[in-house]
Design a protein around this motif. Structure first.
Motif, mmCIF file in Angstrom:
data_model
loop_
_atom_site.group_PDB
_atom_site.id
_atom_site.type_symbol
_atom_site.label_atom_id
_atom_site.label_comp_id
_atom_site.label_asym_id
_atom_site.label_seq_id
_atom_site.Cartn_x
_atom_site.Cartn_y
_atom_site.Cartn_z
ATOM 1 N N ILE A 31 -17.405 -29.139 37.710
ATOM 2 C CA ILE A 31 -16.519 -28.523 36.724
ATOM 3 C C ILE A 31 -15.289 -29.413 36.557
ATOM 4 O O ILE A 31 -14.609 -29.741 37.539
ATOM 5 N N ILE A 32 -15.009 -29.823 35.327
ATOM 6 C CA ILE A 32 -13.815 -30.602 35.030
ATOM 7 C C ILE A 32 -12.678 -29.637 34.716
ATOM 8 O O ILE A 32 -12.847 -28.681 33.948
ATOM 9 N N LEU A 33 -11.538 -29.865 35.331
ATOM 10 C CA LEU A 33 -10.364 -29.023 35.110
ATOM 11 C C LEU A 33 -9.585 -29.571 33.913
ATOM 12 O O LEU A 33 -8.866 -30.565 34.023
ATOM 13 N N GLY A 34 -9.740 -28.923 32.781
ATOM 14 C CA GLY A 34 -9.179 -29.449 31.544
ATOM 15 C C GLY A 34 -7.705 -29.186 31.357
ATOM 16 O O GLY A 34 -7.063 -29.820 30.522
ATOM 17 N N ASN A 35 -7.136 -28.245 32.119
ATOM 18 C CA ASN A 35 -5.714 -27.930 32.006
ATOM 19 C C ASN A 35 -5.080 -27.876 33.391
ATOM 20 O O ASN A 35 -4.404 -26.917 33.757
ATOM 21 N N TYR A 36 -5.324 -28.952 34.137
ATOM 22 C CA TYR A 36 -4.761 -29.071 35.484
ATOM 23 C C TYR A 36 -3.403 -29.765 35.400
ATOM 24 O O TYR A 36 -3.268 -30.822 34.782
ATOM 25 N N TYR A 37 -2.397 -29.162 36.056
ATOM 26 C CA TYR A 37 -1.030 -29.696 36.041
ATOM 27 C C TYR A 37 -0.609 -30.085 37.451
ATOM 28 O O TYR A 37 -0.632 -29.255 38.369
ATOM 29 N N THR A 306 -19.548 -28.154 33.077
ATOM 30 C CA THR A 306 -18.670 -27.509 32.095
ATOM 31 C C THR A 306 -17.215 -27.904 32.340
ATOM 32 O O THR A 306 -16.869 -28.490 33.365
ATOM 33 N N TRP A 307 -16.386 -27.548 31.386
ATOM 34 C CA TRP A 307 -14.938 -27.703 31.499
ATOM 35 C C TRP A 307 -14.332 -26.326 31.732
ATOM 36 O O TRP A 307 -14.690 -25.363 31.048
ATOM 37 N N TYR A 308 -13.408 -26.257 32.686
ATOM 38 C CA TYR A 308 -12.600 -25.050 32.848
ATOM 39 C C TYR A 308 -11.259 -25.330 32.191
ATOM 40 O O TYR A 308 -10.509 -26.210 32.632
ATOM 41 N N ASN A 309 -10.944 -24.607 31.130
ATOM 42 C CA ASN A 309 -9.737 -24.892 30.358
ATOM 43 C C ASN A 309 -8.609 -23.908 30.596
ATOM 44 O O ASN A 309 -7.607 -23.924 29.882
ATOM 45 N N GLY A 310 -8.750 -23.044 31.587
ATOM 46 C CA GLY A 310 -7.615 -22.238 32.003
ATOM 47 C C GLY A 310 -6.632 -23.086 32.791
ATOM 48 O O GLY A 310 -6.963 -24.156 33.302
ATOM 49 N N PHE A 311 -5.406 -22.628 32.892
ATOM 50 C CA PHE A 311 -4.400 -23.366 33.659
ATOM 51 C C PHE A 311 -4.774 -23.411 35.144
ATOM 52 O O PHE A 311 -5.232 -22.420 35.718
ATOM 53 N N VAL A 312 -4.540 -24.569 35.753
ATOM 54 C CA VAL A 312 -4.599 -24.739 37.203
ATOM 55 C C VAL A 312 -3.411 -25.613 37.573
ATOM 56 O O VAL A 312 -3.220 -26.690 36.986
ATOM 57 N N THR A 313 -2.599 -25.186 38.526
ATOM 58 C CA THR A 313 -1.477 -26.000 38.990
ATOM 59 C C THR A 313 -1.714 -26.409 40.436
ATOM 60 O O THR A 313 -2.552 -25.833 41.142
ATOM 61 N N LEU A 314 -0.960 -27.405 40.876
ATOM 62 C CA LEU A 314 -1.081 -27.831 42.280
ATOM 63 C C LEU A 314 -0.828 -26.675 43.238
ATOM 64 O O LEU A 314 -1.465 -26.578 44.293
#
Length: 467
Positions: A31-37, A306-314
């Motif tokens: 899974i690619i993290l599309g909105n990782y900050y 797939t891409w996960y496009n929800g926010f993920v932060t450190l």
């Protein structure tokens, strides 16, 4: 696996013909993290990752902690490996620490790591491991003298693989953190990785007949940073592949999550962060919106590739890993984390639209504010460029920021409410942050007020750097 200096656009295919097959395979089968900050720079990123809390709570939001700085992540902060230890896990860490080494209580073995190898601060020379006027490479509590003369990346790789094999023998569950100080200057790796690059692009001056010829004196000149970056990326992919192979060979991969995260962005090359503005040290998308992915045979088949496009932060990584490891919810609640356990959403068990992560603090860094009358500031001020835009690379950006849905709000001077110090972008519609929507007559006045209130709240939690 955490890496330094990887922007949004250099996780793969840096230039035509430069590939990262091991990481690509895991990403496209995971899974690619599309909105990782991620974080701004090294220390703030690591503090957020290992505490699950906004780093301003511990005065770690500004810059790096070199050896002679008499502070560190406070000893009353609970780190991820400490929580996992209580759950029966063995933890290994191989790479750069950079969260304080001022006392024996601050170093990795005292913070939950059962096995550690690497520098405690800074990025030492790659073969001689010199940094901050001395030898800076450790194995647990002792100088790692055997590492002298060996490429640091090979040391991290070999220790990580040994750690995996030892866990296969003793059967203990484990947490392995490979915290690479690369691709990051000094951009120097064994010659064979330059040769890999030079087989693809024109750089004949770097070619050698013997790809295993590795020089202790680190003779590679600094004439071509891009070339070193490409070569280091090849090594990074090799390391990921070698660790994956060790997990497969020992049969441990079937019950393991492999997480790849950039902890901060690249610093001054447009191609690293394209199409985003900014880079390392900034709150623009190029500095914070970075590369991340998760691979595991445990991922449901329908969620693979797939891409996960929800926010993920450190900050979310701590509770997400802890939850996957079976740590009780009550334990995490008692830690007052800012991060959220997102595994059920990332792996598709719950609808991404129901994710609790809809907003987050980017940073409040008073030491980088440019407002002369800002109470938390300092006298040494650094100014923005035209319209606050810091294109392409590292540098100063608005030093306080908050994300709310599509909107990103950034402030360079909280105490002075005026359009020149406020920056509001609709990231979905304007990912390059070119159209500032802030101003006294802004359509988003209510959202601005809400985000200001949130930043004022988090600002009230800031502390002075502990000693």
């Amino acid at each position: 696996m955490g890496v330094n200096g990887v922007g949004w656009n250099n996780k793969t295919n840096l230039v035509q013909g430069i590939y990262t097959p091991s990481m690509d395979w895991m990403a496209y089968n995971g899974i690619i993290l599309g909105n990782y900050y991620a974080g701004t720079v090294c220390c703030p990123a690591r503090a957020a990752l290992l505490t699950g809390r906004y780093n301003l709570r511990m005065a770690m939001q500004h810059g790096d902690l070199h050896t002679k700085i008499p502070t560190g992540v406070p000893l009353n902060e609970t780190l991820l490996p400490e929580v996992l230890k209580d759950a029966g896990y063995i933890s290994g860490g191989f790479g750069k620490w950079d969260m304080g080494a001022y006392s024996w209580g601050h170093v990795p073995p005292a913070r939950g790591f059962d096995d550690w190898a690497g520098p405690w601060s800074g990025v030492p020379s790659r073969w001689t491991h010199q940094c901050d006027d001395g030898y800076n490479f450790f194995s647990n509590y002792s100088y790692y003298e055997e590492a002298y003369g060996n490429f640091s990346g090979y040391v991290y790789r070999d220790r990580a693989i040994d750690f995996v094999r030892n866990r296969a023998e003793d059967g203990n569950p484990f947490f392995l953190w490979i915290d690479l100080d690369m691709p990051h200057d000094p951009y120097k790796v064994p010659q064979k990785y330059y040769n890999y690059v030079c087989n693809q692009i024109d750089c004949r001056r770097r070619m050698q007949e013997d790809p295993e010829d590795e020089v202790l004196g680190e003779s590679h000149e600094e004439e071509d940073k891009s070339l070193g970056l490409y070569a280091m990326t090849y090594f990074m992919d090799d390391l990921a592949g070698d660790v994956y192979e060790a997990l497969e060979d020992t049969g441990l991969m079937d019950n393991t999550y492999f997480i790849f995260l950039a902890d901060h962005s690249g610093d001054d090359a447009d191609y690293i962060n394209y199409p985003y503005a900014g880079g390392k040290g900034t709150n623009y998308e190029g500095g914070r919106h970075l590369a991340g992915m998760i691979y595991s045979p445990l991922i449901p088949e329908e969620s693979r590739g797939t891409w996960y496009n929800g926010f993920v932060t450190l900050e979310d990584i701590f509770p997400t890993i802890a939850a996957l490891a079976g740590v009780d919810d009550d334990v995490l609640e008692d830690l007052d984390l800012d991060g959220m356990a997102l595994g059920d959403y990332i792996f598709g068990y719950e609808d991404v639209n129901d994710s609790p992560r809809t907003e987050f603090l980017l940073n409040i860094d008073p030491y980088a504010m440019s407002c002369q009358d800002y109470d938390w500031g300092v006298n040494d001020r650094r100014r923005l460029g035209d319209n606050g835009v810091q294109g392409g690379g590292g540098g100063i950006s608005p030093a306080a920021g908050y994300r709310l849905g599509d909107l990103k709000f950034m402030v360079q001077c909280i105490s002075d409410y005026s359009s020149y110090s406020y920056y509001l972008y609709n990231i979905t519609a304007d990912p390059t942050e070119s159209n500032n929507l802030a101003g006294s007559d802004s359509y988003y006045a209510d959202e601005i007020d809400y985000m200001l209130e949130k930043m004022e709240y988090y600002g009230s939690l800031m502390v002075a750097r502990p000693r």
